[in-house]
Design a protein around this motif. Structure first.
Motif, short mmCIF file in Angstrom:
data_model
loop_
_atom_site.label_atom_id
_atom_site.label_comp_id
_atom_site.label_asym_id
_atom_site.label_seq_id
_atom_site.Cartn_x
_atom_site.Cartn_y
_atom_site.Cartn_z
N THR A 86 -12.18 0.30 39.15
CA THR A 86 -12.75 1.92 39.52
C THR A 86 -13.54 2.44 38.68
O THR A 86 -14.75 2.77 38.95
CB THR A 86 -11.46 2.64 40.09
OG1 THR A 86 -10.68 1.69 41.47
CG2 THR A 86 -11.73 4.25 40.58
N LEU A 87 -13.02 2.46 37.76
CA LEU A 87 -13.40 3.21 35.94
C LEU A 87 -14.60 2.94 35.73
O LEU A 87 -15.64 3.23 35.94
CB LEU A 87 -12.73 2.85 34.94
CG LEU A 87 -11.10 4.01 35.06
CD1 LEU A 87 -10.00 3.68 34.12
CD2 LEU A 87 -11.45 5.38 35.48
N ARG A 88 -15.28 0.87 35.89
CA ARG A 88 -15.93 0.29 35.78
C ARG A 88 -17.44 1.16 36.13
O ARG A 88 -18.68 1.07 36.02
CB ARG A 88 -15.69 -1.20 36.12
CG ARG A 88 -14.83 -1.21 34.80
CD ARG A 88 -14.76 -2.67 34.38
NE ARG A 88 -13.54 -3.03 33.23
CZ ARG A 88 -14.58 -3.30 32.05
NH1 ARG A 88 -14.90 -2.62 32.38
NH2 ARG A 88 -12.97 -4.09 30.87
N ILE A 113 -9.38 4.37 28.74
CA ILE A 113 -10.65 4.40 28.41
C ILE A 113 -11.32 3.93 26.97
O ILE A 113 -12.53 3.09 27.37
CB ILE A 113 -11.17 5.69 28.77
CG1 ILE A 113 -10.38 6.42 29.88
CG2 ILE A 113 -12.95 5.82 28.44
CD1 ILE A 113 -10.96 8.02 30.08
N LYS A 114 -10.63 3.93 26.43
CA LYS A 114 -11.61 3.28 24.96
C LYS A 114 -10.87 1.96 24.77
O LYS A 114 -12.04 0.96 24.60
CB LYS A 114 -11.20 4.13 24.17
CG LYS A 114 -11.89 5.96 23.55
CD LYS A 114 -11.08 6.44 22.29
CE LYS A 114 -11.61 7.29 22.21
NZ LYS A 114 -11.30 8.53 20.05
N ALA A 115 -10.30 1.19 24.94
CA ALA A 115 -9.53 0.32 25.61
C ALA A 115 -10.65 -0.43 26.33
O ALA A 115 -11.28 -1.69 25.98
CB ALA A 115 -8.25 0.20 25.19
N LEU A 116 -11.31 0.04 27.65
CA LEU A 116 -12.03 -0.73 28.16
C LEU A 116 -13.19 -0.31 27.94
O LEU A 116 -13.81 -0.80 28.72
CB LEU A 116 -11.56 0.35 29.49
CG LEU A 116 -10.06 0.00 30.21
CD1 LEU A 116 -10.03 0.29 31.74
CD2 LEU A 116 -10.37 -1.57 30.62
N GLY A 117 -13.73 0.20 27.20
CA GLY A 117 -15.13 0.23 26.24
C GLY A 117 -16.21 1.47 27.33
O GLY A 117 -17.08 1.09 28.01
N THR A 167 -0.32 -2.60 27.86
CA THR A 167 -1.38 -2.78 26.85
C THR A 167 -2.28 -2.28 26.37
O THR A 167 -2.42 -2.12 25.14
CB THR A 167 -1.10 -4.29 26.52
OG1 THR A 167 -2.33 -4.17 28.00
CG2 THR A 167 -0.05 -5.58 27.20
N LEU A 168 -2.79 -1.81 27.08
CA LEU A 168 -3.23 -0.69 27.42
C LEU A 168 -3.69 1.07 26.29
O LEU A 168 -4.67 1.43 25.79
CB LEU A 168 -4.50 -0.54 28.73
CG LEU A 168 -5.08 -1.82 28.52
CD1 LEU A 168 -6.01 -1.02 30.33
CD2 LEU A 168 -5.89 -2.25 27.99
N TYR A 169 -2.10 1.50 26.22
CA TYR A 169 -2.24 2.66 25.49
C TYR A 169 -0.71 2.04 25.05
O TYR A 169 0.37 1.72 24.86
CB TYR A 169 -2.08 3.72 26.66
CG TYR A 169 -1.35 3.64 27.72
CD1 TYR A 169 0.10 3.76 27.35
CD2 TYR A 169 -1.55 3.21 28.87
CE1 TYR A 169 0.87 4.15 28.66
CE2 TYR A 169 -0.52 2.83 29.95
CZ TYR A 169 0.75 3.66 30.17
OH TYR A 169 1.20 3.10 31.39
N THR A 170 -0.63 3.28 23.93
CA THR A 170 0.63 3.46 23.19
C THR A 170 1.92 3.74 24.83
O THR A 170 1.90 4.61 25.15
CB THR A 170 0.77 4.07 22.11
OG1 THR A 170 -0.43 4.16 21.02
CG2 THR A 170 1.82 4.49 21.06
N PRO A 171 2.72 3.25 24.30
CA PRO A 171 4.40 4.20 25.05
C PRO A 171 4.26 4.96 24.88
O PRO A 171 4.21 6.26 23.59
CB PRO A 171 5.47 2.73 24.61
CG PRO A 171 4.99 1.71 24.24
CD PRO A 171 3.25 2.31 23.31
N ILE A 172 4.90 5.40 26.58
CA ILE A 172 4.91 6.91 26.51
C ILE A 172 6.27 7.18 25.61
O ILE A 172 6.90 7.98 27.44
CB ILE A 172 4.32 7.88 27.19
CG1 ILE A 172 2.79 7.07 27.71
CG2 ILE A 172 4.93 9.11 27.51
CD1 ILE A 172 2.19 8.10 28.80
#
Length: 214
Positions: A86-88, A113-117, A167-172
């Motif tokens: 969806t984002l790509r 978003i950054k992790a997915l480039g 794995t794509l973001y720091t645990p909240i």
């Protein structure tokens, strides 16, 4: 919604009313340092409660993680969100995110978003909410076709969603703490104790969080 349910259960058990105020963690952090009359702070991160304790605005040994939040990409339409594709593909005009400086869920969204480039590709489509609550409203009202919201906000809601791998973001990690203004308030202390109870933890889990107080 989980906070309201916990507050109602707390009143039923103790007779104490918990007056709830909702907003961004960063906004409340600033208000607390400017002597806002709050007794307890439930942040959507662990950094701000720690900083308040270090700076003398909160009672250090009362800090604990009450929930671990999860990020969700959500649309109120049933066939819009289909994973990271969806984002790509970017077949939408507006993507709502919370302010990454003030709202931990916004910071997590930017990380994904950054992790997915996709930072450059999606930048023109971003619509920023002041808090995760406002960001959810953007999507719910259709002002943005999709948005990064808290998983807890969409439990039981129609539409389509994707939970980005953690794995794509720091645990909240969401921490609670007793503020100095509430240090002599027995009801405030009782609320924090209740937040660790099996009854409160069951509500937190029901709304899609992980909990450290099992």
């Amino acid at each position: 919604d989980p906070a309201k349910e916990i507050a109602a259960a707390f009143k039923g058990k103790t007779g104490h009313d918990a007056a709830l105020s909702f907003g961004s963690s960063g906004g409340f952090f600033t208000q607390i340092k400017q002597a806002a009359p709050f007794d307890v702070f439930l942040s959507a991160d662990d950094e701000r409660p720690r900083a308040l304790a270090q700076d003398g605005f909160a009672v250090a040994d009362t800090r604990f993680t009450y929930a671990v939040g999860k990020l969700a990409l959500w649309s109120r339409a049933a066939d819009v969100v289909k994973g990271e594709d969806t984002l790509r593909q970017g077949a939408f005009e507006k993507l709502a995110v919370a302010n990454p400086v003030a709202a931990p869920y916004g910071a997590a969204a930017v990380e994904v978003i950054k992790a997915l480039g996709l930072a450059d590709a999606l930048k023109p489509k971003l619509v920023e909410g002041a808090s995760i609550g406002q960001t959810f409203q953007f999507v719910e009202t259709g002002n943005a076709e999709v948005g990064f919201v808290a998983r807890s906000q969409i439990v039981g809601k129609a539409g389509s969603s994707w939970l980005p791998p953690q794995t794509l973001y720091t645990p909240i990690r969401q921490d609670a703490i007793l503020l100095k203004t509430g240090e002599t308030n027995d009801a405030a202390k009782a609320f924090l104790a209740f937040l660790k109870s099996p009854e409160a933890c069951a509500v937190i889990v029901k709304f899609g969080y992980d909990v450290a107080c099992r």
